[in-house]
Design a protein around this motif. Structure first.
Motif, PDB file in Angstrom:
ATOM      1  N   SER A 113       0.808  -1.144  -0.296  1.00 55.06           N
ATOM      2  CA  SER A 113      -0.514  -0.071   0.450  1.00 55.06           C
ATOM      3  C   SER A 113       0.947   1.407  -0.273  1.00 55.06           C
ATOM      4  N   VAL A 114       2.020   0.804   0.203  1.00 52.68           N
ATOM      5  CA  VAL A 114       2.942   2.471  -0.246  1.00 52.68           C
ATOM      6  C   VAL A 114       3.645   2.463  -1.164  1.00 52.68           C
ATOM      7  N   PRO A 115       4.056   3.572  -2.064  1.00 49.39           N
ATOM      8  CA  PRO A 115       4.461   3.291  -2.797  1.00 49.39           C
ATOM      9  C   PRO A 115       6.644   2.946  -2.562  1.00 49.39           C
ATOM     10  N   ASP A 116       6.939   2.269  -3.768  1.00 50.60           N
ATOM     11  CA  ASP A 116       7.869   1.778  -4.080  1.00 50.60           C
ATOM     12  C   ASP A 116       8.932   2.633  -3.397  1.00 50.60           C
ATOM     13  N   GLY A 117       9.352   4.225  -3.807  1.00 43.29           N
ATOM     14  CA  GLY A 117       9.689   4.838  -3.615  1.00 43.29           C
ATOM     15  C   GLY A 117      10.051   5.366  -1.829  1.00 43.29           C
ATOM     16  N   ASP A 118       9.053   5.546  -1.673  1.00 45.28           N
ATOM     17  CA  ASP A 118       8.156   5.290   0.126  1.00 45.28           C
ATOM     18  C   ASP A 118       9.436   4.596   0.385  1.00 45.28           C
ATOM     19  N   VAL A 119       9.686   3.059   0.413  1.00 42.39           N
ATOM     20  CA  VAL A 119       9.700   2.559   1.289  1.00 42.39           C
ATOM     21  C   VAL A 119      11.365   2.071   1.689  1.00 42.39           C
ATOM     22  N   SER A 120      11.910   2.665  -0.046  1.00 44.57           N
ATOM     23  CA  SER A 120      13.222   2.781  -0.338  1.00 44.57           C
ATOM     24  C   SER A 120      14.103   3.724   0.353  1.00 44.57           C
ATOM     25  N   HIS A 121      12.640   5.005   0.722  1.00 47.85           N
ATOM     26  CA  HIS A 121      13.981   6.081   1.167  1.00 47.85           C
ATOM     27  C   HIS A 121      13.669   5.435   2.937  1.00 47.85           C
ATOM     28  N   VAL A 122      12.666   4.999   2.854  1.00 45.79           N
ATOM     29  CA  VAL A 122      12.543   4.807   4.977  1.00 45.79           C
ATOM     30  C   VAL A 122      13.212   3.174   5.495  1.00 45.79           C
ATOM     31  N   HIS A 123      13.447   2.494   3.890  1.00 44.99           N
ATOM     32  CA  HIS A 123      14.337   1.269   4.174  1.00 44.99           C
ATOM     33  C   HIS A 123      16.157   2.138   4.595  1.00 44.99           C
ATOM     34  N   ALA A 124      16.891   2.812   3.720  1.00 46.50           N
ATOM     35  CA  ALA A 124      18.190   3.114   3.793  1.00 46.50           C
ATOM     36  C   ALA A 124      17.897   4.001   5.107  1.00 46.50           C
ATOM     37  N   ALA A 125      16.859   4.696   5.109  1.00 49.05           N
ATOM     38  CA  ALA A 125      17.291   5.214   6.742  1.00 49.05           C
ATOM     39  C   ALA A 125      17.060   4.397   8.153  1.00 49.05           C
ATOM     40  N   LEU A 126      16.572   3.519   8.041  1.00 51.23           N
ATOM     41  CA  LEU A 126      17.327   1.949   8.733  1.00 51.23           C
ATOM     42  C   LEU A 126      18.174   1.442   9.004  1.00 51.23           C
ATOM     43  N   HIS A 127      18.159   1.634   7.516  1.00 51.77           N
ATOM     44  CA  HIS A 127      20.180   0.711   7.781  1.00 51.77           C
ATOM     45  C   HIS A 127      21.334   1.568   8.417  1.00 51.77           C
ATOM     46  N   GLY A 128      20.647   3.405   7.102  1.00 50.57           N
ATOM     47  CA  GLY A 128      21.636   4.049   8.197  1.00 50.57           C
ATOM     48  C   GLY A 128      22.093   4.794   8.737  1.00 50.57           C
ATOM     49  N   LEU A 129      20.458   4.464  10.144  1.00 45.22           N
ATOM     50  CA  LEU A 129      20.587   4.715  11.296  1.00 45.22           C
ATOM     51  C   LEU A 129      20.555   3.209  11.902  1.00 45.22           C
ATOM     52  N   GLY A 130      20.605   1.842  11.564  1.00 46.30           N
ATOM     53  CA  GLY A 130      21.563   1.029  12.384  1.00 46.30           C
ATOM     54  C   GLY A 130      22.623   1.208  12.288  1.00 46.30           C
ATOM     55  N   GLU A 131      23.577   1.333  10.811  1.00 46.64           N
ATOM     56  CA  GLU A 131      24.422   1.795  11.485  1.00 46.64           C
ATOM     57  C   GLU A 131      25.526   2.799  12.142  1.00 46.64           C
ATOM     58  N   THR A 132      24.419   3.902  12.173  1.00 46.49           N
ATOM     59  CA  THR A 132      25.269   4.972  12.604  1.00 46.49           C
ATOM     60  C   THR A 132      25.347   4.347  14.730  1.00 46.49           C
ATOM     61  N   CYS A 133      24.294   3.932  15.108  1.00 45.02           N
ATOM     62  CA  CYS A 133      24.166   3.540  16.213  1.00 45.02           C
ATOM     63  C   CYS A 133      24.618   2.372  16.311  1.00 45.02           C
TER      64      CYS A 133
END
Length: 144
Positions: free
Chosen positions: A46-66
């Motif tokens: 139900s969510v556009p692929d571009g939005d999912v890709s963006h939040v996916h990158a944010a999750l991985h970025g947060l995991g790496e930073t943390c």
């Protein structure tokens, strides 16, 4: 001969069923969705692929930073990734999607974020928890 007697009753029952579907059918005046509302559809797209890709990158970025040492951790990077996830959850409160071949929802995304921040950046928890139902909020863990 019995078929001709039963046919009007079958047609009447079918007409009654169709009338009930039309009268009781989909209601566009439903209460607004919340993060605990289950979607009526069974798809996780139900969510556009571009939005999912963006939040996916944010999750991985947060995991790496943390994962970095707290002293060298970039607070700007943490803030940026948290803001991206919160923006996503606000825009798609009933969002269903797939990340890394796993089904997810905006609520599950917020719970993952809450878990990560409880040790990585507990000061940011209130921003996340305002979107999480009270019974699912968690206290900050030990500082990392």
């Amino acid at each position: 001969m019995r078929v001709s007697i039963a046919l009007p009753f079958i047609l009447l029952a079918l007409a009654g069923f169709l009338a009930a579907v039309i009268v009781v059918g989909p209601n566009d005046e439903r209460a607004p969705a919340t993060l605990l509302t289950r979607p009526t559809e069974s798809t996780f797209t139900s969510v556009p692929d571009g939005d999912v890709s963006h939040v996916h990158a944010a999750l991985h970025g947060l995991g790496e930073t943390c994962a970095e040492d707290a002293v060298s951790r970039s607070q700007d990077a943490v803030d940026r990734d948290v803001s991206a996830v919160l923006d996503f959850a606000r825009r798609h409160p009933d969002g269903r999607f797939q990340i890394d071949d796993e089904n997810g929802s905006s609520l599950s995304l917020l719970l993952v974020l809450q878990d990560e921040l409880s040790t990585c950046a507990p000061s940011l928890l209130p921003r996340v928890q305002e979107l999480i139902p009270p019974q699912l909020r968690r206290a900050p863990g030990p500082a990392s």
